[in-house]
Design a protein around this motif. Structure first.
Motif, PDB file in Angstrom:
ATOM      1  N   ALA A   1      11.898   6.326  11.019  1.00  0.00           N
ATOM      2  CA  ALA A   1      11.062   5.912   9.896  1.00  0.00           C
ATOM      3  C   ALA A   1      10.865   4.405   9.882  1.00  0.00           C
ATOM      4  O   ALA A   1       9.802   3.900   9.490  1.00  0.00           O
TER       5      ALA A   1
ATOM      6  N   TRP B   1      16.521  10.066  11.700  1.00  0.00           N
ATOM      7  CA  TRP B   1      15.304  10.075  10.893  1.00  0.00           C
ATOM      8  C   TRP B   1      15.059   8.705  10.282  1.00  0.00           C
ATOM      9  O   TRP B   1      13.926   8.210  10.255  1.00  0.00           O
ATOM     10  N   CYS B   2      16.112   8.060   9.781  1.00  0.00           N
ATOM     11  CA  CYS B   2      15.958   6.736   9.196  1.00  0.00           C
ATOM     12  C   CYS B   2      15.520   5.709  10.249  1.00  0.00           C
ATOM     13  O   CYS B   2      14.666   4.845   9.987  1.00  0.00           O
TER      14      CYS B   2
END
Length: 568
Positions: free
Chosen positions: A470, A466-467
């Motif tokens: 992002a 997810w990071c």
């Protein structure tokens, strides 16, 4: 609440030996599950890319109906064989074990023949409901599938008998590798030859014939290898009574379980369209990878839990469940978290249209499966404790939730409505047995290993990808980078936490490779003093069952208290 007494002996061979056997069988079955999942995925891709969406949806609905009727014809015999064969073998009753198999197989064959006949005769009516625009093609597929139903049901029962003898190899080779590969090859050959719906159904169902023959030969070999008679067999009536009192509720539960997995495809085809059924099948295909991995470990756990229950060793059953749940989470959570993060990317394998309409379905079910795997194989423990009636009630409740919500939500929301119904049903099916085994047996899947396994997976395949996305955007490259970094970190965490997660049990695989060079010496002097299975004197099971206890089991003397305490 049932607890394990402090002086009760553990399972024969000790905890490490039992975990080592579980690891060997789990690794083999997991490899088979990976093959089955891959071939199942390739089959879906082959059908949706070679046939039009309407015919593909009708084919998926017809094969789903075939699998539901196969569960009906099976009469729950697989669970019955996996409970009673290890039970008889653990008590040295090998003649009773051999006699139990035809007690299960003959009713299965009779029911399968009847179900196949019903499928052939009702094919025109079913085709009109499922595929009203072109019922002729669906009718021909249903009739072909009905002819092969007895072979499929007999194969399931015979493979369960081989697993009851402690062998996973036949199930992996026949059902997870041979049948899956042969079905994919047959579907591709059918399209190359004619592209006709009848040929497609014939190519998909034909591998069941050699499969049942191989399963029969392998079971006969295992039964001979089991050794002598083990005493005179009990009368058929005394064996059939307890077997079917346990198995009859399980047959209904298995029907509910299979219908839960497949009925939504049939309902979507009937309430929406075969095209939507094809999209839903593609969107849920990736979820099957994790389900097959979880089922592969559960199939290995069933005989182990049954042996512990026969020995009145609740602590041993608790340990098997806790370790099995930890391993299941370690294997399946990375897959489900990755699917939730990259659902659109994965569905592009089928087509942009499938990706657009099926993305929400994949995300919802991937997140639901996190809960379903974290609660552990509670239904397996419930069954092996003899509570098949409770298992039936749980599966019936889950099926009711699924059907009612599908009927309500599919006309309103289409494919996403079916996904929401499946999620609610899966939650019902997994939480109810968890609460029941905690109350009745005091068994729980929780432990330090489970929480660490969850934390490792969430960090490596949830937070880290997810990071990365992002920072770099939701692209294929960003997803691949995030998953690669997560996999590297996950491997390091698993290695450093191998003791905590009981992964050291897989050292048995290395010892297995060296078995051909001579017998391995026992690891400790204590293990050398453990007598062979036939010299032990286990006591009969004392766990509550749905029917009266089997009075034919003698009250044997207590075990030798001089043996070391091998409980987990």
């Amino acid at each position: 609440m049932t607890t394990a007494s402090s002086d009760r002996p553990g399972p024969p061979g000790g905890a490490n030996a039992d975990l080592g056997k579980l690891a060997r069988g789990g690794a083999l079955n997991l490899a088979g599950a990976m093959c089955a999942g891959l071939m199942g995925f390739v089959l879906i891709v082959a059908v949706v890319r070679t046939y039009d969406q309407a015919l593909a949806g009708a084919f998926f609905a017809a094969t789903s109906l075939f699998l539901i009727l196969n569960a009906v014809a099976g009469l729950g015999s697989d669970a019955g064989l996996l409970r009673w064969l290890p039970h008889h073998l653990a008590l040295g009753e090998r003649a009773n074990a051999r006699r139990t198999v035809p007690i299960a197989l003959l009713p299965v064959l009779a029911t399968a023949c009847l179900a196949g006949l019903v499928m052939v005769l009702t094919a025109p009516w079913v085709a009109g409901v499922v595929h009203g625009d072109a019922p002729g093609e669906t009718t021909s597929m249903l009739r072909v599938l009905g002819l092969f139903l007895p072979a499929a049901a007999a194969q399931e029962a015979l493979l369960a008998a081989t697993r009851g003898h402690g062998s996973m190899r036949t199930t992996v080779l026949v059902d997870k590798i041979f049948r899956q590969v042969a079905q994919v090859a047959g579907v591709l050959a059918a399209y190359a030859v004619s592209g006709d719906a009848t040929v497609l159904a014939l190519a998909w169902s034909l591998p069941y014939v050699p499969g049942v023959l191989i399963a029969a030969v392998q079971y006969r070999s295992l039964a001979r290898r089991a050794g002598g008679d083990g005493g005179a067999p009990a009368p058929v009536r005394e064996l059939a009574g307890p077997f079917w009192r346990f198995t009859a509720p399980r047959s209904l539960a298995q029907i509910c379980q299979t219908a839960l997995q497949r009925s939504d495809i049939v309902l979507i085809a009937a309430l929406a369209s075969p095209r939507d059924a094809a999209i839903y099948t593609a969107a849920t295909r990736f979820i099957v990878f994790g389900q097959l991995a979880a089922q592969s470990l559960q199939q290995v756990m069933q005989p182990a839990v049954s042996r512990h229950m026969a020995m009145k060793d609740v602590a041993g059953a608790q340990r098997v469940m806790a370790v099995g749940t930890t391993w299941t989470v370690a294997v399946t959570w990375p897959l489900y978290l990755t699917l939730a993060a990259g659902a659109h990317v994965f569905l592009m394998v089928f087509s942009p249209e499938y990706a657009e309409e099926g993305q929400s379905t994949t995300i919802v079910l991937a997140l639901t499966m996190l809960l379903a795997t974290a609660v552990g194989p509670a239904d397996v423990v419930l069954l092996m404790a003899g509570r098949s009636g409770l298992s039936l009630g749980n599966n019936a409740a889950a099926l009711t939730v699924n059907v009612v919500l599908n009927v309500v939500l599919i006309p309103m929301f289409g494919v996403p409505g079916a996904a929401a119904a499946r999620a609610a049903a899966l939650g019902t099916r997994n939480v109810l047995p968890l609460l029941q085994i905690r109350r009745i047996l005091g068994i729980s899947p929780t432990g330090a290993g489970l929480w660490h396994s969850i934390a490792y997976a969430v960090f490596c395949f949830g937070m880290l990808p997810w990071c990365v996305q992002a920072a770099l955007g939701t692209t294929v490259a960003a997803l691949a980078l995030g998953v690669a970094l997560g996999a590297a970190g996950y491997a390091v965490l698993l290695w450093t936490g191998r003791e905590r997660l009981s992964l050291t049990a897989f050292k048995a695989l290395l010892r297995r490779r060296g078995a051909g060079r001579g017998p391995a010496a026992p690891s400790t002097p204590a293990e050398r003093t453990v007598p062979p299975m036939d010299e032990r004197a286990p006591r009969p099971p004392a766990f509550p069952q749905d029917g009266p206890p089997d009075r034919t089991v003698p009250d044997l003397p207590p075990p030798d208290r001089t043996l070391p305490d091998r409980r987990w």
